[in-house]
Design a protein around this motif. Structure first.
Motif, short mmCIF file in Angstrom:
data_model
loop_
_atom_site.label_atom_id
_atom_site.label_comp_id
_atom_site.label_asym_id
_atom_site.label_seq_id
_atom_site.Cartn_x
_atom_site.Cartn_y
_atom_site.Cartn_z
N LEU A 1 0.82 -1.20 0.00
CA LEU A 1 0.00 0.00 0.00
C LEU A 1 0.86 1.27 0.00
O LEU A 1 0.37 2.35 -0.36
N GLU A 2 2.13 1.14 0.41
CA GLU A 2 2.99 2.33 0.49
C GLU A 2 3.12 3.06 -0.85
O GLU A 2 2.90 4.28 -0.91
N PRO A 3 3.49 2.39 -1.95
CA PRO A 3 3.58 3.12 -3.22
C PRO A 3 2.24 3.68 -3.68
O PRO A 3 2.19 4.75 -4.30
N LEU A 4 1.15 2.96 -3.37
CA LEU A 4 -0.18 3.47 -3.74
C LEU A 4 -0.49 4.75 -2.99
O LEU A 4 -0.91 5.76 -3.59
N PHE A 5 -0.29 4.73 -1.67
CA PHE A 5 -0.55 5.93 -0.86
C PHE A 5 0.37 7.07 -1.27
O PHE A 5 -0.03 8.24 -1.29
N THR A 6 1.63 6.74 -1.58
CA THR A 6 2.59 7.76 -1.99
C THR A 6 2.13 8.46 -3.27
O THR A 6 2.18 9.69 -3.39
N THR A 7 1.66 7.67 -4.23
CA THR A 7 1.19 8.23 -5.49
C THR A 7 -0.04 9.11 -5.27
O THR A 7 -0.15 10.20 -5.86
N ILE A 8 -0.95 8.67 -4.41
CA ILE A 8 -2.16 9.44 -4.15
C ILE A 8 -1.83 10.77 -3.46
O ILE A 8 -2.36 11.83 -3.82
N LEU A 9 -0.93 10.75 -2.48
CA LEU A 9 -0.58 11.96 -1.74
C LEU A 9 0.24 12.93 -2.56
O LEU A 9 0.19 14.15 -2.35
N SER A 10 1.00 12.42 -3.52
CA SER A 10 1.88 13.28 -4.30
C SER A 10 1.10 14.29 -5.14
O SER A 10 1.59 15.39 -5.41
N ALA A 11 -0.10 13.91 -5.55
CA ALA A 11 -0.88 14.81 -6.42
C ALA A 11 -1.30 16.09 -5.71
O ALA A 11 -0.98 17.19 -6.17
#
Length: 294
Positions: free
Chosen positions: A255-265
């Motif tokens: 879930l870390e890369p998924l959450f990272t991608t979502i927060l980066s926007a």
């Protein structure tokens, strides 16, 4: 009479998974905020060292308040210290990647390490793989290739290289730990690893005489959150491993890369293209399948 136990079971399973979710969330938040630290003028070495120094203080306090972990044998202690030297490469490489490429690209490139760990483990006779696992590995590589090559502009290949180098260091740590420290307390291993890695980064800062902190208050605040967040994530990872085991914890960590991608926007304005998103999704799905099938 049996109704309470039936409803309590799902709640118990959810509570067991919660530390893993917290770990993934803390690491993802720290990934995104580290970019703010770097944008504010801090250099990679300073961020890496500061994160480790704060982590040592917090981990020492946590160990002091809780049950003392089982001590290492002299051999295990020296191996853990050696792992710390490699871990310095993990931290520095990941932050260096974030300084050069979009955070989602950096973290997704770094997250190839579970696949590399599995394949090298098979090569060294530490693991076996089924044909389904081999197929999942090929699909994961295809997803990674699509994600990187779908960039509409010229991608900073140095950033991807730093992410891959960080992944290789992480792979080495996992394989060495699996081969030599299976019977050692993971909390003690982590303590020596973090202390050694912070010492290496501090020595590098002294040798290069390089200390460049953030130039803004927001940068300093972000650097403190990164340091505290990663340490909290490590603590919760300990709890997760104890509750659901290392295998399920590793699955939750996807879930870390998924959450990272979502927060980066919203935080950084770093939005990946639809084709990159497709490649990342294919890669993560294949990695989860690889973990399940190998």
């Amino acid at each position: 009479m049996n109704a309470p136990s039936i409803t309590a079971a799902p709640a118990t399973r959810l509570a067991d998974l919660l530390p893993g979710f917290v770990t993934a969330t803390m690491f993802a938040t720290s990934n995104v905020l580290s970019k703010i630290v770097l944008i504010s003028g801090a250099d990679v070495l300073t961020l890496s060292f500061f994160r480790g120094a704060v982590g040592i203080v917090l981990l020492a306090a946590w160990f002091g308040l809780g049950t003392r972990p089982k001590p290492h044998t002299p051999r295990a202690r020296w191996i853990s210290i050696g792992l710390g030297v490699i871990f310095a490469g993990v931290v520095f490489g990941l932050f260096a990647a974030f300084a050069r490429v979009a955070v989602p690209i950096g973290i997704l490139s770094y997250f190839i390490y579970p696949l590399m760990t599995g394949l090298l483990g098979i090569l060294f006779g530490l693991e076996r793989i089924s044909w389904r696992g081999a197929l999942a590995a090929l699909v994961a590589f295809a997803g990674l290739t699509l994600m990187i090559r779908a960039n509409p502009h010229d991608i900073a290949w140095a950033g991807v290289a730093f992410a891959f180098g960080s992944a290789m260091c992480r792979t080495a740590i996992l394989l060495i730990t699996r081969a030599t420290l299976q019977d050692s307390d993971p909390q003690t291993t982590t303590w020596y690893t973090i202390v050694a890695s912070t010492a290496v980064l501090g020595l590098a800062a002294l040798v290069t005489w390089n200390w460049q902190g953030p130039q803004t208050a927001a940068g300093w605040a972000a650097m403190m959150v990164v340091s505290v967040g990663t340490t909290v994530g490590i603590m919760c990872m300990f709890i997760s491993v104890k509750r659901i085991g290392p295998f399920r914890t590793a699955l939750v960590m996807f879930l870390e890369p998924l959450f990272t991608t979502i927060l980066s926007a919203p935080v950084l304005g770093e939005v990946i293209t639809p084709m990159q998103a497709l490649g990342g999704a294919v890669m993560l799905a294949a990695l989860v399948s690889f973990q399940l099938r190998r």
